[in-house]
Design a protein around this motif. Structure first.
Motif, PDB file in Angstrom:
ATOM      1  N   UNK A  36       0.822  -1.214  -0.179  1.00  8.56           N
ATOM      2  CA  UNK A  36       0.041  -0.037   0.096  1.00  8.56           C
ATOM      3  C   UNK A  36       0.889   1.212   0.011  1.00  8.56           C
ATOM      4  N   UNK A  37       1.897   1.336   0.747  1.00 15.68           N
ATOM      5  CA  UNK A  37       2.607   2.348   0.986  1.00 15.68           C
ATOM      6  C   UNK A  37       3.557   2.548  -0.564  1.00 15.68           C
ATOM      7  N   UNK A  38       3.985   1.452  -1.138  1.00 11.86           N
ATOM      8  CA  UNK A  38       4.655   1.582  -2.290  1.00 11.86           C
ATOM      9  C   UNK A  38       3.694   2.148  -3.637  1.00 11.86           C
ATOM     10  N   UNK A  39       2.436   1.764  -3.429  1.00  8.04           N
ATOM     11  CA  UNK A  39       1.742   2.404  -4.414  1.00  8.04           C
ATOM     12  C   UNK A  39       1.456   3.905  -4.158  1.00  8.04           C
ATOM     13  N   UNK A  40       1.381   4.311  -2.969  1.00  6.74           N
ATOM     14  CA  UNK A  40       1.296   5.926  -2.828  1.00  6.74           C
ATOM     15  C   UNK A  40       2.278   6.650  -3.241  1.00  6.74           C
ATOM     16  N   UNK A  41       3.590   6.214  -3.063  1.00  7.72           N
ATOM     17  CA  UNK A  41       4.816   6.663  -3.788  1.00  7.72           C
ATOM     18  C   UNK A  41       5.327   6.395  -4.940  1.00  7.72           C
ATOM     19  N   UNK A  42       4.496   5.419  -5.656  1.00 11.42           N
ATOM     20  CA  UNK A  42       4.673   4.917  -7.256  1.00 11.42           C
ATOM     21  C   UNK A  42       6.104   4.297  -7.178  1.00 11.42           C
ATOM     22  N   UNK A  43       6.339   3.460  -6.152  1.00 14.35           N
ATOM     23  CA  UNK A  43       7.315   2.780  -6.214  1.00 14.35           C
ATOM     24  C   UNK A  43       8.620   3.458  -5.587  1.00 14.35           C
ATOM     25  N   UNK A  44       8.688   4.402  -5.089  1.00 16.69           N
ATOM     26  CA  UNK A  44       9.800   5.402  -4.856  1.00 16.69           C
ATOM     27  C   UNK A  44      10.057   5.290  -3.536  1.00 16.69           C
ATOM     28  N   UNK A  45      11.368   5.347  -3.047  1.00 16.45           N
ATOM     29  CA  UNK A  45      11.868   5.624  -1.512  1.00 16.45           C
ATOM     30  C   UNK A  45      11.651   4.153  -0.924  1.00 16.45           C
ATOM     31  N   UNK A  46      11.726   4.276   0.436  1.00 12.88           N
ATOM     32  CA  UNK A  46      11.310   3.478   1.401  1.00 12.88           C
ATOM     33  C   UNK A  46      10.198   3.690   2.223  1.00 12.88           C
ATOM     34  N   UNK A  47       9.093   3.992   1.741  1.00 12.06           N
ATOM     35  CA  UNK A  47       7.864   4.468   2.702  1.00 12.06           C
ATOM     36  C   UNK A  47       7.482   3.490   3.862  1.00 12.06           C
ATOM     37  N   UNK A  48       7.633   2.280   3.525  1.00 13.74           N
ATOM     38  CA  UNK A  48       7.087   1.186   4.649  1.00 13.74           C
ATOM     39  C   UNK A  48       8.233   1.057   5.811  1.00 13.74           C
ATOM     40  N   UNK A  83      10.382  -5.560  -8.481  1.00 17.61           N
ATOM     41  CA  UNK A  83       9.596  -5.641  -9.851  1.00 17.61           C
ATOM     42  C   UNK A  83       8.235  -4.954  -9.629  1.00 17.61           C
ATOM     43  N   UNK A  84       8.269  -3.551  -9.473  1.00 16.51           N
ATOM     44  CA  UNK A  84       6.953  -2.794  -9.133  1.00 16.51           C
ATOM     45  C   UNK A  84       5.688  -3.164  -9.891  1.00 16.51           C
ATOM     46  N   UNK A  85       5.925  -3.655 -11.110  1.00 12.55           N
ATOM     47  CA  UNK A  85       4.739  -3.891 -11.838  1.00 12.55           C
ATOM     48  C   UNK A  85       4.061  -5.084 -11.228  1.00 12.55           C
ATOM     49  N   UNK A  86       4.551  -6.152 -10.774  1.00 14.44           N
ATOM     50  CA  UNK A  86       4.173  -7.453 -10.354  1.00 14.44           C
ATOM     51  C   UNK A  86       4.242  -7.562  -8.754  1.00 14.44           C
ATOM     52  N   UNK A  87       4.963  -6.715  -8.249  1.00  8.71           N
ATOM     53  CA  UNK A  87       5.038  -6.783  -6.630  1.00  8.71           C
ATOM     54  C   UNK A  87       5.110  -5.202  -6.336  1.00  8.71           C
ATOM     55  N   UNK A  88       3.984  -4.535  -6.108  1.00 11.87           N
ATOM     56  CA  UNK A  88       4.244  -3.329  -5.758  1.00 11.87           C
ATOM     57  C   UNK A  88       4.672  -2.848  -4.506  1.00 11.87           C
ATOM     58  N   UNK A  89       5.889  -3.144  -4.395  1.00 12.41           N
ATOM     59  CA  UNK A  89       6.653  -2.813  -3.293  1.00 12.41           C
ATOM     60  C   UNK A  89       7.705  -1.612  -3.667  1.00 12.41           C
ATOM     61  N   UNK A  90       7.931  -0.505  -2.910  1.00 12.35           N
ATOM     62  CA  UNK A  90       8.785   0.578  -3.121  1.00 12.35           C
ATOM     63  C   UNK A  90      10.411  -0.080  -3.265  1.00 12.35           C
ATOM     64  N   UNK A  91      11.008   0.538  -4.172  1.00  4.59           N
ATOM     65  CA  UNK A  91      12.565   0.112  -4.521  1.00  4.59           C
ATOM     66  C   UNK A  91      13.105  -0.055  -2.984  1.00  4.59           C
ATOM     67  N   UNK A  92      13.101   1.020  -2.182  1.00  3.78           N
ATOM     68  CA  UNK A  92      13.741   0.909  -1.010  1.00  3.78           C
ATOM     69  C   UNK A  92      13.371   0.088   0.271  1.00  3.78           C
TER      70      UNK A  92
END
Length: 291
Positions: free
Chosen positions: A136-148, A201-210
């Motif tokens: 959920x956090x990754x979707x909000x930041x469009x996959x950027x940062x480490x929001x979680x 792999x944000x398109x398949x697993x919507x987890x922010x890179x960080x």
């Protein structure tokens, strides 16, 4: 062959046939009793999301006939009692998970020779909650940062240490008490996300890179807690980390063992596919010296 030898052979065969007819076969000629094998655990043990479903199981458990316990039983010729159930927590060993689904420990007895399980990933909703929260956090930041990581810090790790580890340890102690003569093998969870050096792999697993390394570290911590509980109780720990490296949910469909949230093949995402279950079986058999 001489006529005398042929006669002796025919006479022996006739005598053996007569003994079978009279129920007089020697004990050594009787088939060996299959190993009583009980499979416990959660959806990673049940193969939840893989068809065909086990008709003997509640639909709520989503247990597959292609789960790793079935693979192991087929390989070693064991008599399998499979009570694995998707969503199981350690508390479901001693109490009913769903109406009509008996406590998993009820399947054990003094005659049980082998027990396998994966457990702990659902306890306190820690690991599953982390994946959902990070998604959920990754979707909000469009996959950027480490929001979680920014939101939750070490709270999930704290829960593993204070709640999950003692719960798994207690569950394994209960298994030992119910099946004192059994060999108990508890599996670690295979990698869900790739190594920290990759962005995911944000398109398949919507987890922010960080947050990819954050969740990898969390899974490492969970598996370490399970390993520790196994060591404390005399169980065998089946480490899946090295074997599953490169077969995570971000890997190509042809090589992955875990299906992603999106564009996967299982009807239950973020769980092993049929290949993953077979590989969990193979690793277990290897550790137990049955390969």
């Amino acid at each position: 062959m001489s006529m005398r030898a042929l006669f002796r052979g025919l006479t022996a065969a006739a005598a053996a046939a007569g003994a079978v007819a009279l129920g007089l076969t020697a004990p050594a000629a009787q088939a060996a009793t299959p190993l009583p094998y009980v499979a416990l655990g959660d959806s990673y043990s049940a193969g939840s999301g893989i068809l065909p479903l086990d008709p003997a199981a509640s639909l709520l458990c989503a247990r597959s006939t292609a789960d790793y316990p079935h693979v192991i039983a087929d390989r070693i010729g064991a008599r399998l009692t499979d009570v694995t159930c998707g969503g199981a927590e350690t508390k479901d060993f001693a109490s009913a998970q769903y109406p009509g689904v008996a406590p998993q420990l009820d399947a054990l007895s003094d005659s049980t020779g082998l027990v396998t399980l994966t457990i702990g990933g659902n306890d306190s909703d820690t690991f599953i909650d982390a994946i959902l929260a990070c998604g959920s956090a990754g979707v909000v930041t469009a996959g950027q940062g480490a929001p979680c990581k920014a939101l939750y810090g070490d709270s999930f790790d704290h829960t593993i240490d204070t709640t999950t580890y003692p719960a798994v340890r207690s569950a394994l102690q209960q298994v030992r008490a119910k099946a004192p003569g059994a060999r108990v093998a508890v599996l670690g969870y295979p990698w869900i996300l790739p190594a920290a050096a990759t962005p995911g792999c944000f398109a398949k697993m919507p987890i922010a890179a960080g947050d990819v390394p954050y969740l990898r570290d969390l899974q490492t911590h969970l598996n370490a807690a399970v390993r520790r509980a196994a060591s404390d109780t005399g169980a065998t720990f089946v480490d899946m980390a090295a074997a599953s490296e490169g077969h995570d949910a971000c890997a190509p469909a042809s090589t992955r063992w875990i299906e992603p949230v999106l564009f996967g093949t299982n009807f239950v995402p973020v769980h092993p596919n049929a290949t993953g279950e077979r590989q969990m079986a193979e690793r277990t058999l290897s550790v137990l010296g049955e390969d």
